[in-house]
Design an enzyme around this catalytic site. Sequence first.
Site, PDB file in Angstrom:
ATOM      1  N   THR A   1       0.976  -1.276   0.091  1.00 54.06           N
ATOM      2  CA  THR A   1      -0.103   0.129   0.113  1.00 54.06           C
ATOM      3  C   THR A   1       0.841   1.324  -0.029  1.00 54.06           C
ATOM      4  OG1 THR A   1      -1.762  -1.368   1.283  1.00 54.06           O
ATOM      5  CG2 THR A   1      -2.080   1.147   1.187  1.00 54.06           C
ATOM      6  N   VAL A   2       1.750   1.477   1.011  1.00 56.26           N
ATOM      7  CA  VAL A   2       2.674   2.547   1.184  1.00 56.26           C
ATOM      8  C   VAL A   2       3.549   2.613  -0.057  1.00 56.26           C
ATOM      9  CG1 VAL A   2       3.837   3.938   2.574  1.00 56.26           C
ATOM     10  CG2 VAL A   2       2.252   2.622   3.648  1.00 56.26           C
TER      11      VAL A   2
ATOM     12  N   ARG B   1       7.718 -12.663  -7.102  1.00 55.28           N
ATOM     13  CA  ARG B   1       7.453 -12.061  -8.236  1.00 55.28           C
ATOM     14  C   ARG B   1       5.645 -11.803  -8.185  1.00 55.28           C
ATOM     15  NH1 ARG B   1      10.779 -11.471 -12.651  1.00 55.28           N
ATOM     16  NH2 ARG B   1       8.767 -11.383 -13.966  1.00 55.28           N
TER      17      ARG B   1
ATOM     18  N   LYS C   1       6.534   1.784  12.632  1.00 56.88           N
ATOM     19  CA  LYS C   1       6.631   2.318  14.031  1.00 56.88           C
ATOM     20  C   LYS C   1       6.831   1.251  14.866  1.00 56.88           C
ATOM     21  CE  LYS C   1       1.894   1.034  13.019  1.00 56.88           C
ATOM     22  NZ  LYS C   1       2.094   0.749  11.669  1.00 56.88           N
TER      23      LYS C   1
ATOM     24  N   GLU D   1       8.985  10.221   9.546  1.00 48.68           N
ATOM     25  CA  GLU D   1       7.828  11.067   9.593  1.00 48.68           C
ATOM     26  C   GLU D   1       6.614  10.043   9.453  1.00 48.68           C
ATOM     27  OE1 GLU D   1       7.022  14.726  10.087  1.00 48.68           O
ATOM     28  OE2 GLU D   1       5.484  13.530  10.644  1.00 48.68           O
TER      29      GLU D   1
ATOM     30  N   ILE E   1       0.209  13.091   8.296  1.00 56.77           N
ATOM     31  CA  ILE E   1       0.260  14.376   9.364  1.00 56.77           C
ATOM     32  C   ILE E   1       1.565  14.684   9.609  1.00 56.77           C
ATOM     33  CG2 ILE E   1      -0.485  15.426  11.387  1.00 56.77           C
ATOM     34  CD1 ILE E   1      -2.789  13.458  11.418  1.00 56.77           C
TER      35      ILE E   1
ATOM     36  N   GLY F   1     -11.908  -1.889   4.150  1.00 57.48           N
ATOM     37  CA  GLY F   1     -10.432  -1.861   3.905  1.00 57.48           C
ATOM     38  C   GLY F   1      -9.736  -1.261   5.061  1.00 57.48           C
TER      39      GLY F   1
ATOM     40  N   LYS G   1       3.108   4.125  18.372  1.00 57.60           N
ATOM     41  CA  LYS G   1       3.191   5.618  17.820  1.00 57.60           C
ATOM     42  C   LYS G   1       3.545   6.548  18.995  1.00 57.60           C
ATOM     43  CE  LYS G   1       0.229   4.550  13.593  1.00 57.60           C
ATOM     44  NZ  LYS G   1      -1.219   4.389  13.605  1.00 57.60           N
TER      45      LYS G   1
ATOM     46  N   GLY H   1      -3.124   4.911   5.225  1.00 56.04           N
ATOM     47  CA  GLY H   1      -3.717   4.844   3.590  1.00 56.04           C
ATOM     48  C   GLY H   1      -2.542   5.140   2.639  1.00 56.04           C
TER      49      GLY H   1
END
Length: 440
Positions: free
Chosen positions: A15-16, A49, A106, A130, A137, A188, A206, A304
């Site tokens: 995702t990231v 793969r 984290k 960050e 944020i 999700g 966090k 997200g």
Amino acid sequence: MPDKTVGVAILGCGTVGGGVVNILRDNHDMLLGRTGIDFQLRHVVVKDRSEYPPNAAELPMSTDANAAIDDPASEVVLELIGGTTIAGTLIERALGLGKPVVTANKSLLALRGPELFALARQHDTCIAFEASVGGGIPIIDAVLRGLVANRIDAILGIVNGTCNFILTQMTAKGWTYDQALKEAQKQGFAEANPTLDVSGRDAAQKLAILSGLAFNARVVESDIHVEGIDKVEGADIQFAKEMGYVIKLLAIAERANGDWISLRVHPTLVHKDDVLADVGGPFNAISVFGHALGHALWYGRGAGRTPTASAVVSDLVGVGMGTTALSFRQLRTLPDMTSKANVLPFQELQSRYYIRLAAMDQPGVLAQITAALGRQGISLSSILQHEAVGTEHVPVVITTHVAREGAMQAALKEIDGLPTTASRTVCLRIVDQPKEFGGR
Ligand code: HSE
């Protein structure tokens, strides 16, 4: 013409990672125009793969993380794999070669932050992180640099979007925890295995990172008292609402009793007029109290694809410009440069409380309960009881003035031992933010 080119290796294209790839590709010219740096994707590494993204043919894909890190063309390594094992080894490898690392990890930083920061320093390089707290944020930058003129007295916030989504659904729709969790999974927000989020551990990790920077002290996850949302019942959400409160999972770090730091994550009653009460769905909001600034709030998407990628790319730009390395060298507030936090034992916490118990609807029962609280020096702030409708036990909800956690636990032990009460008493904490901020 670019001022310089910076070669990037991305480890992990989920995702990231996928979001970062997209920004570097789609916003390449904007970043070049703003920074003078031509960020070039040298490697995008995945485990095998089968994890290649749909646009793999256009990307420098591979499955060999070590080769990607070792490649002299990789000048910055973005660790976006997550977890505390393989990711840790790869970060060590990159730092050992003197390469700056950008990470969103984290869990790893909350576990081994001081050691990894020291390793970076030893090899005259840096770590940027960050994206590890609050998704998009820019709260790390705010605490590290923007608020450097402040003695921070407290940080409290909603730092887990999944839990906030679940609690928001329970509150708005009257759903049970299980119903809200299923919806979070369907949309999700929650993982198939939601344990890390709903147990409060994600928020604690966090908080470990954030509080360490804010209080200039070394904090690890195990320093933090953690209670998740998986035991929150619809009844408490409804009673809280009736009393003018909303239940939120808050991560809280505050100075207490002199040099101590109170660190905790738990479901918390916040007043409906408090700005945090309005933070709905998957959003995050972090409230900071600095002696010079006063109170401030950072609000936005805490998870997200593109929000988190936004923070990663911001770190990449800091590394590319050289500002991250300068800050890393100069700042004395990073976890390897500070001493262990003086963590307030949880029993010494001073808080207001909400308790809900099931009491027999008989003469003298309430007197027994209030006497148990009174013996511990706990002063009641309100009592709520509805008429019983054909049941032997009736819910009694009590809120208190500020009391010591240890005293409350002793009172609860006594109350739960009474023959006139049934089931374990629910105990939640109430947090009242100062008027200036909460708007009460
Ligand atoms: N799972 C987290 C959340 C995001 O729901 O906020 C990543 O830390």
